[in-house]
Motif scaffolding. Structure first.
Motif, PDB file in Angstrom:
ATOM      1  N   ALA A 110       0.817  -1.224   0.000  1.00 29.89           N
ATOM      2  CA  ALA A 110       0.000   0.000   0.000  1.00 29.89           C
ATOM      3  C   ALA A 110       0.842   1.261   0.000  1.00 29.89           C
ATOM      4  N   SER A 399      -1.497   3.958  -1.794  1.00 30.13           N
ATOM      5  CA  SER A 399      -2.203   3.752  -3.060  1.00 30.13           C
ATOM      6  C   SER A 399      -3.566   3.105  -2.856  1.00 30.13           C
ATOM      7  N   GLN A 400      -3.840   2.664  -1.641  1.00 34.13           N
ATOM      8  CA  GLN A 400      -5.112   2.025  -1.321  1.00 34.13           C
ATOM      9  C   GLN A 400      -5.385   2.191   0.164  1.00 34.13           C
ATOM     10  N   GLU A 401      -6.636   1.997   0.547  1.00 35.70           N
ATOM     11  CA  GLU A 401      -6.969   2.068   1.969  1.00 35.70           C
ATOM     12  C   GLU A 401      -6.337   0.884   2.686  1.00 35.70           C
ATOM     13  N   ALA A 411      -6.730   5.909   1.075  1.00 31.89           N
ATOM     14  CA  ALA A 411      -5.823   6.021  -0.061  1.00 31.89           C
ATOM     15  C   ALA A 411      -5.460   7.486  -0.278  1.00 31.89           C
TER      16      ALA A 411
END
Length: 542
Positions: A110, A399-401, A411
């Motif tokens: 992430a 880049s994401q939760e 994110a």
């Protein structure tokens, strides 16, 4: 060169009345965010603790030039995991080894991207470089290329004579000052040394000398670009203003990248012409590997139609920019901190000199190949990296939760891991503010620290980061920095003068501009040649 699409012409900016209306709207929206953020109550504890923010600017009033220290203060006040905002941009601060491990290892997928910053995005030809490129096939290809060819063991070994020659030139300049009883700006001379070593490895030419104007111009342009790239851009921070060049960055960015582009094209063409001459003379490129610099290796891939990843000229220019920007100041700054600590701790200096006398002797200069046999010198290096990490912050973007310590991190959250704080965590380091190489040698700490790796496996010491986006230049730094520092104290005693020291003590105040950790004031010293220094250096070249 036309400006990048990420910029709009300043002449297209809205009239003052519209600007004022939009600013009022921004303030109104920010005020709502401020009220929601600061008075929402428990809110289910979805985000980590956060200090009180202000409308529009968020938590920017808590920050300052020495960003790592201000972030350390935030952690001391609000806990090891802090949520804050730079304007409207959400940020996450982590300041303990356990949290660093959870973020950079457990949740590494992430956090493999770096945040996109408008100034740097333009200067690097739209993130065509390695340092700011998004994680993906191109980044993976360049990382493999760096670790195996550009900065791999064979390439580093091949350039040992280059680094040795530049170190000898530096020591001879110090010897001239010693004989004249003159002071020298140690940091400036170390920067000259590292610039010359890097430029010869990259471009087969030096950054100083009457006939080396091209390499020197590359160095100056990269420094100018680095300074411009790190400046705070209001239009980049507040999305409503993204098309308005309120600070006049566009003209400056276009100018400096244009000059850099013209210069690099000329250097690349010179390399290409020489390569053609070699091939015509020798029939092919075989047997010429020893003649190649890093730019030649990149041009090999650029010209190879069957290469795994097709490099563009912009990729090459941006990569050279990365190496000059990251590889020169960092090494010179760390060596300068090292000499500062050794001047302030003569007992440590005496011990490492005794070690060198036993291993190296008095008849030759210490070399890179000696470093594995000098454990106390290695301990000094580790202690320097703990106390004075030249890059005190790891900066990424989610880049994401993901979930960190039970909190939901959205994110597009900008991450700051405070390496400077990790090296001072009292749960891992006894007397963390003290400079004590013995912590890596003594019986009390031997099991824990004696074989401590500094390449990202131990999260209370992360001078080169961790994981896939760790610093690829670690191998070069771990060779060049201790060898240079050892040679400096092998040949000279150093007496600090001026604002950076005096009376035998060196001022250790930190300066820097957030992402680097330099001294607040230059280290100016009078070198005093030790017995035999002249003989050690008498055969070297100026």
């Amino acid at each position: 060169m036309p400006p990048s699409d990420i910029f709009q012409s300043y002449s297209d900016s809205p009239p003052p009345l519209l600007l004022h209306l939009l600013l009022l709207i921004i303030i109104a929206v920010s005020s709502v965010i401020f009220l929601v953020t600061n008075f929402r109550g428990g809110g289910g504890g979805k985000l980590p603790p956060s200090p009180r923010s202000l409308p529009l600017i968020g938590h920017m009033h808590h920050l300052g030039p020495t960003l790592h220290r201000h972030l350390h203060t935030l952690s001391a006040q609000h806990g090891p995991l802090v949520h804050f905002r730079i304007g409207p941009k959400p940020c996450l601060l982590a300041s303990t080894p356990d949290l660093a491990h959870e973020i950079l290892k457990t949740n590494e997928p992430a956090f493999l991207n770096r945040p996109k910053v408008a100034n740097l995005h333009y200067l690097t030809y739209g993130s065509a470089d390695f340092a700011t490129a998004q994680y993906g096939p191109y980044w993976k290809f360049m990382k493999h290329l760096l670790m195996n060819r550009l900065l791999g063991p064979q390439t580093l070994d091949r350039f040992v004579p280059v680094r040795r020659d530049e170190t000898n030139r530096f020591l001879n300049r110090a010897l001239s000052r010693a004989r004249a009883g003159e002071a020298m700006d140690v940091g400036a001379e170390l920067t000259r040394l590292t610039n010359n070593a890097i430029s010869r490895m990259m471009l087969r030419t030096r950054c100083s000398g009457d006939d080396e104007e091209e390499a020197d111009e590359v160095r100056r342009l990269v420094r100018e670009m680095t300074e411009l790239g790190r400046q705070f851009n209001v239009s980049d921070t507040f999305w409503v203003l993204k098309n308005w060049d309120l600070q006049g960055f566009e003209k400056r960015l276009v100018d400096v990248r244009g000059r850099y582009d013209v210069l690099m094209e000329r250097i690349m063409k010179e390399h290409e012409d020489l390569r053609r001459e070699r091939k015509m003379k020798d029939g092919d490129d075989c047997g010429l590997e020893d003649c190649k610099d890093v730019l030649d290796i990149l041009l090999d891939i650029y010209e190879d139609e069957e290469a795994e990843m097709k490099l563009t000229r912009e990729n090459i220019k941006a990569f050279i920019m990365n190496i000059f920007g990251a590889g020169t100041d960092t090494s010179s700054i760390l060596i300068e901190w090292g000499l500062s600590e050794l001047i302030n701790h003569p007992d440590v200096t005496s011990k490492v000199r005794q070690e060198m006398e036993l291993v190296v002797g008095n008849d030759r200069l210490v070399q890179e190949s000696d470093i594995p046999n000098l454990p106390y010198l290695q301990a000094i290096l580790k202690e320097l990296l703990r106390l004075h990490p030249t890059g005190p912050l790891i900066v990424r973007e989610s880049s994401q939760e993901c979930t960190i310590a039970g909190y939901k991190i959205p994110a597009k959250t900008r991450l700051f891991v405070n390496i400077w704080s990790l090296g001072r965590d009292p749960s891992h380091w006894k007397d963390p503010e003290e400079f004590s190489p013995e912590r890596f040698m003594g019986t009390e700490w031997k099991k824990k620290n004696n074989m401590l790796d500094v390449r990202g496996q131990h999260f209370h010491l992360l001078p080169f980061g961790s994981g896939r986006r760790s610093c690829p230049g670690a191998s070069l730094a771990l060779r060049f920095v201790p060898t240079t520092l050892a040679a400096m104290i092998q040949c000279f005693d150093w007496t600090a003068v001026g604002d950076g020291g005096g009376g035998g003590e060196v001022d250790m105040e930190e300066g820097g501009a957030g992402l680097t950790l330099s001294r607040a004031r230059p280290l100016v010293c009078v070198p005093i040649a030790r017995r035999g220094a002249g003989d050690l250096l008498s055969t070297t070249t100026m």
